[in-house]
Design a protein around this motif. Structure first.
Motif, PDB file in Angstrom:
ATOM      1  N   THR A  83      83.967  38.851  15.731  1.00  0.00           N
ATOM      2  CA  THR A  83      83.215  37.631  16.020  1.00  0.00           C
ATOM      3  C   THR A  83      81.732  37.863  15.791  1.00  0.00           C
ATOM      4  OG1 THR A  83      84.843  36.937  17.686  1.00  0.00           O
ATOM      5  CG2 THR A  83      82.661  35.928  17.788  1.00  0.00           C
ATOM      6  N   ARG A  84      81.120  36.988  15.030  1.00  0.00           N
ATOM      7  CA  ARG A  84      79.690  37.089  14.753  1.00  0.00           C
ATOM      8  C   ARG A  84      78.929  36.083  15.606  1.00  0.00           C
ATOM      9  NH1 ARG A  84      83.009  37.818  11.067  1.00  0.00           N
ATOM     10  NH2 ARG A  84      83.377  35.602  10.744  1.00  0.00           N
ATOM     11  N   THR A  85      77.664  36.347  15.873  1.00  0.00           N
ATOM     12  CA  THR A  85      76.831  35.463  16.673  1.00  0.00           C
ATOM     13  C   THR A  85      75.694  34.907  15.814  1.00  0.00           C
ATOM     14  OG1 THR A  85      75.298  37.218  17.363  1.00  0.00           O
ATOM     15  CG2 THR A  85      77.306  36.904  18.696  1.00  0.00           C
ATOM     16  N   ALA A  88      73.073  37.558  15.281  1.00  0.00           N
ATOM     17  CA  ALA A  88      73.411  38.575  14.291  1.00  0.00           C
ATOM     18  C   ALA A  88      73.236  38.036  12.881  1.00  0.00           C
ATOM     19  CB  ALA A  88      74.842  39.057  14.503  1.00  0.00           C
ATOM     20  N   MET A  89      73.601  36.780  12.668  1.00  0.00           N
ATOM     21  CA  MET A  89      73.448  36.188  11.343  1.00  0.00           C
ATOM     22  C   MET A  89      71.971  36.028  10.983  1.00  0.00           C
ATOM     23  SD  MET A  89      76.535  35.875  10.297  1.00  0.00           S
ATOM     24  CE  MET A  89      76.711  34.670   8.999  1.00  0.00           C
ATOM     25  N   ARG A 168      78.302  39.992   4.095  1.00  0.00           N
ATOM     26  CA  ARG A 168      78.371  39.764   5.539  1.00  0.00           C
ATOM     27  C   ARG A 168      77.725  38.440   5.926  1.00  0.00           C
ATOM     28  NH1 ARG A 168      77.851  45.238   9.072  1.00  0.00           N
ATOM     29  NH2 ARG A 168      79.089  46.625   7.763  1.00  0.00           N
ATOM     30  N   LEU A 173      80.365  31.435  11.185  1.00  0.00           N
ATOM     31  CA  LEU A 173      80.367  31.658  12.626  1.00  0.00           C
ATOM     32  C   LEU A 173      81.630  31.061  13.236  1.00  0.00           C
ATOM     33  CD1 LEU A 173      76.661  30.730  13.382  1.00  0.00           C
ATOM     34  CD2 LEU A 173      77.666  33.006  13.610  1.00  0.00           C
TER      35      LEU A 173
END
Length: 216
Positions: A83-85, A88-89, A168, A173
């Motif tokens: 899971t990305r936030t 982070a992006m 990446r 999201l």
């Protein structure tokens, strides 16, 4: 693997030659399209069944995705999509800008216009995929365009790092709506506008477009 998660992976057959590479490409496309859902667990045998291959090439492809930071390996269970936030992006976007912008600004001043003109097909490919609303196709064309530009710097390490960061940055999201076609078309149009400014030797406009594209 959850049945709801399985249902999101389109059934498709993979040709036998270069099986691992084809499975990897299919899984990367599924990440971009949102068919591989963050937080969900997927097993090698179940995905292999969906692709019409054995579990081995699926596991090998998933291990590559683990190296790329897309999934984590769960012994005896399968692979969980990470899971990305938003934070982070945003960090990825900042790092990409710090890496790519200085190189592109330098290239704008040193690369001949005929070299930029030869990249028109790469820019056109992003427009074509965007107009078709093809997220996975656009992601690949977008990376190819940036790769061709950065390759002019003659730095293999730069290309490798930039490619990983770019890939990446393309993962959606959790719960994010599908990127609208209009947004893709606008982004693709930035490639064309930048390229034409570079072909024309308009450094002021090129600089402005480079910064705008890196900081949307």
């Amino acid at each position: 693997m959850h049945e709801t998660a399985r249902a999101r992976i389109p059934a498709q057959k993979v040709l036998r030659h270069s099986v691992r590479g084809q499975v990897l490409d299919a899984l990367r496309a599924a990440l971009v399209d949102g068919d591989l859902v963050p937080g969900e667990i997927y097993s090698g045998p179940a995905l292999g069944e969906r692709f019409g291959v054995s579990a081995t090439p699926v596991r090998e492809a998933m291990q590559q995705l683990a190296l790329e930071g897309a999934v984590e390996c769960l012994p005896n269970r399968g692979f969980r999509v990470l899971t990305r936030t938003p934070g982070a992006m945003a960090e990825l976007a900042e790092v990409r800008a710090l890496l790519e912008v200085p190189v592109m600004l330098r290239l704008a001043r040193t690369v001949p216009s005929e070299v930029w003109a030869a990249m028109r097909p790469a820019a056109a490919a992003t427009v074509e995929a965007a107009e078709a609303g093809d997220l996975a196709g656009y992601a690949e064309a977008d990376r190819r365009f940036h790769r061709e530009v950065l390759a002019l710097a003659g730095n293999a390490q730069l290309l490798q790092v930039a490619e990983e960061l770019h890939r990446r940055a393309q993962w959606p999201l959790p719960g994010a709506a599908r990127t609208p076609r209009a947004v893709l078309v606008a982004e693709a149009g930035e490639h064309t506008a930048l390229l034409e400014a570079l072909v024309a030797g308009d450094l002021a406009l090129s600089d402005s477009l480079i910064h705008a594209h890196a900081h949307p």
